[in-house]
Design a protein around this motif. Structure first.
Motif, short mmCIF file in Angstrom:
data_model
loop_
_atom_site.label_atom_id
_atom_site.label_comp_id
_atom_site.label_asym_id
_atom_site.label_seq_id
_atom_site.Cartn_x
_atom_site.Cartn_y
_atom_site.Cartn_z
N GLU A 187 -44.40 23.75 44.42
CA GLU A 187 -44.86 22.40 44.76
C GLU A 187 -44.27 21.92 46.09
O GLU A 187 -44.47 20.78 46.47
N GLY A 188 -43.53 22.83 46.78
CA GLY A 188 -43.12 22.48 48.14
C GLY A 188 -41.64 22.47 48.42
O GLY A 188 -41.25 22.43 49.59
N ASP A 189 -40.78 22.54 47.40
CA ASP A 189 -39.34 22.55 47.63
C ASP A 189 -38.88 24.00 47.79
O ASP A 189 -38.48 24.66 46.83
N LEU A 190 -38.93 24.50 49.01
CA LEU A 190 -38.70 25.91 49.27
C LEU A 190 -37.23 26.31 49.20
O LEU A 190 -36.89 27.48 49.39
N LYS A 191 -36.36 25.37 48.90
CA LYS A 191 -34.94 25.69 48.72
C LYS A 191 -34.62 26.09 47.28
O LYS A 191 -33.50 26.48 46.98
N GLN A 192 -35.60 25.98 46.40
CA GLN A 192 -35.34 26.19 44.98
C GLN A 192 -35.05 27.65 44.64
O GLN A 192 -34.23 27.94 43.78
N LEU A 193 -35.71 28.58 45.30
CA LEU A 193 -35.52 30.00 44.98
C LEU A 193 -34.61 30.65 46.01
O LEU A 193 -34.80 30.46 47.22
N ASN A 194 -33.64 31.44 45.52
CA ASN A 194 -32.80 32.19 46.45
C ASN A 194 -33.50 33.48 46.86
O ASN A 194 -34.60 33.78 46.40
N GLU A 195 -32.86 34.26 47.73
CA GLU A 195 -33.51 35.43 48.29
C GLU A 195 -33.86 36.45 47.21
O GLU A 195 -34.95 37.04 47.22
#
Length: 596
Positions: free
Chosen positions: A444-452
């Motif tokens: 939904e747009g929060d691209l910090k949620q998943l780590n590498e």
């Protein structure tokens, strides 16, 4: 001569179409869309009849046959949006799944057919018998195309339908088209996704010449062409940065053209412009009629019933006894315990989260609705051994519950009865779908949620590991987007014990016990992987304690890969060749599917 005739026919139709577009009286763009589709269907017909068929019959150059086959399928993809929408039954003969479809009510077994079946022949050992069967499948393609062309003559479409068809195609590309779902052996998913987008662009150019949506399509096609490695493709980026904005642009153009939404056969909300988030799916499209629609009042009542022991014989247990909220509504046991807590039931307790977004229930599909599931569990001699008629009479004496039922169903709806109990329990289960995982927030747009590691795992899940070809996004269960009109079962060859050296098949025959078709032997429903980190142990028999063990099983090729011989295994027996680090990344991604 036939080849020349087909080409001339195609050119004639194309010239008429172009003349229509140039005409000042050409105001019906929907009709132009239909004409465009007719041209592309004719092109596909020519490719099948004049190229693929003769090459397959000659049988001298298998490479040439493959090349022609791939050209046919790319042409099909250009009009997939149209054929899937307007001819959903016939299109199965063109690109249906490579397994038999069984109509239980009519005892009908529909054999598989189309491009996926032909691919299976072409990319495996092709002996004389297999070649003859493949040629027969190509003939079926030709017949299906003739049928579609005949239907086209009298078919009337609207622009609103065309836009809905294109919206659903973008969702189809998202969930199926880039995962290898219908190209598991050729791995041509990415160029075929580009062909699908090209078909959308050609249609949209009839509606607009300068618009954001055309730019969005061009960007998406360019990304596919520039990043064409199936295993290395960044699907997360493609979805979030290209397909999601493309669908938003399509919806914007639809509104600019004052085109209404149309009631769709899809379980998505009719105005949804993304597959992701709690507003994408409409849970009421998974119920039978308007009287059964979801409400918060029904869910509140259902929660109270879910935790009430009066549903069971002797008030000995409630639904919550086996479905613990802190374990994503499972119980942590290898196999469930019933009314007699000293005895195990046949199978592992499944999660109830997201169960409302399914078309079949229990591992063996024995219930078709959540209401039927509730009835079965309560009345089952081994599980709760209850009687809903008696429960209704008891609850009628409880003023608190009478007030609950009145709020849920209205004071004029009469006394408490078994159906209201079933339906309220079902409504509560339908509410167990928050869509609040790290994955959901990322999409939904929060691209910090998943780590590498989680992002790498997501791309492996949707690509090399082929997990998403059975656990379809966004639900990660066996209900494929964009229609969500069925719930699939698979034959995996699950072992009795976690022994990879001396593996023996688990004796539970699954769906076959209820419907004794050989295709159903050892088949079990594909469950959701949402909240999978909380629901150990795994598989219908609880044989695996960790997710790493589960991924290792798939990595080896399922039961076939550990020495179990099963003629009807639907899971590919090919090894995935995942490294230990890739397995860890996939597990990390699955853990990111846990709701907060």
């Amino acid at each position: 001569m036939a080849h020349r005739h087909f080409i001339l026919s195609t050119l004639l139709v194309a010239l008429i179409f172009l003349a229509t577009l140039c005409s000042p009286n050409a105001t019906d763009t929907a009709a132009n869309s239909k004409d465009y589709a007719s041209i592309e269907i004719q092109k596909l017909t020519v490719l099948v009849n004049d190229s693929l068929m003769p090459l397959a019959q000659q049988g001298k150059d298998i490479t040439a046959v493959k090349r022609s086959f791939l050209a046919c399928r790319r042409q099909f993809k250009k009009i997939e949006y149209y054929l899937e929408y307007f001819f959903p039954t016939t299109v199965k003969a063109l690109n249906g799944p490579p397994i038999a479809e069984i109509e239980l009510g009519e005892n009908l077994i529909e054999p598989p057919g189309g491009f996926q079946v032909i691919e299976d022949y072409l990319y495996n050992e092709l002996d004389t018998a297999a070649r003859a069967e493949m040629i027969n499948e190509i003939k079926k393609l030709s017949v299906a195309l003739k049928r579609i062309q005949q239907y086209q003559l009298d078919y009337t479409i609207t622009s609103a339908q065309v836009f809905d068809a294109m919206r659903l195609e973008i969702f189809r590309i998202t969930a199926l088209g880039i995962t290898g779902f219908d190209a598991p052996l050729s791995l041509e998913s990415l160029p075929e996704a580009a062909a699908s987008l090209e078909g959308l662009r050609n249609t949209l150019s009839l509606y607009t010449k300068h618009d954001d949506v055309l730019t969005a399509i061009d960007r998406s096609i360019s990304y596919l062409e520039d990043h064409n490695s199936f295993n290395g493709f960044d699907r997360l980026t493609f979805i979030t940065d290209y397909l999601n904005p493309l669908n938003a642009s399509l919806q914007k153009l639809r509104k600019q053209l004052s085109l209404p939404t149309v009631p769709s056969l899809s379980a998505l909300n009719d105005d949804a412009n993304s597959l992701f988030g709690s507003s994408a799916l409409n849970v009421n499209k998974f119920v039978s009629n308007k009287n059964d629609y979801f409400s918060n009042e029904k869910a509140t009542l259902g929660k109270a019933l879910f935790n009430d022991v009066r549903l069971s014989n002797g008030n000995r247990k409630s639904c919550a006894s086996c479905h613990h909220a802190d374990k994503a509504f499972t119980d942590g046991l290898v196999k469930a315990r019933g009314i007699d807590t000293k005895k195990s039931l046949l199978r592992n307790t499944p999660t109830l989260t997201y169960a409302g977004f399914q078309r079949a229930f229990f591992y063996d599909h024995k219930a078709g609705t959540l209401e039927d599931q509730a009835l079965d569990v309560v009345h089952n001699e081994m599980e709760m051994k209850g009687e809903l008629t008696m429960t209704a009479e008891e609850l009628q004496k409880d003023s608190t519950f009478v007030a609950f039922f009145d709020r849920a169903y209205g004071t004029s709806s009469g006394k408490i009865n078994p159906w209201k109990i079933q339906h309220a329990l079902a409504a509560y289960i339908r509410s167990l779908a928050p869509f609040t995982s790290k994955f959901d927030r990322y999409m939904e747009g929060d691209l910090k949620q998943l780590n590498e590691s989680e992002k790498i795992g997501a791309n492996l899940f949707m690509g090399k590991a082929k997990c998403a070809t059975c656990h379809f996004i966004p639900l990660f269960n066996g209900s494929p987007a964009p229609l969500f009109d069925k719930t699939e079962a698979e034959v995996l060859g699950v072992p009795e014990k976690p022994d990879t050296l001396n593996a023996t098949l688990d004796k539970d025959m699954g769906r076959y016990l209820l419907n004794p078709y050989e295709q159903y032997a050892y088949a079990f429903k594909t469950p959701t992987l949402r909240n999978i980190a909380k629901t150990a142990p795994y598989m219908h028999n609880g044989v695996y304690k960790t997710l790493e063990e589960v991924v290792d099983f798939y990595n080896r090729g399922g039961g076939a890969g550990i020495g179990i011989h099963l003629d009807n295994q639907t899971l590919s027996d090919q090894k995935l060749n995942l490294s230990e680090q890739e397995i860890r990344d996939i597990v990390a991604f699955m853990q990111a599917l846990s709701d907060e």
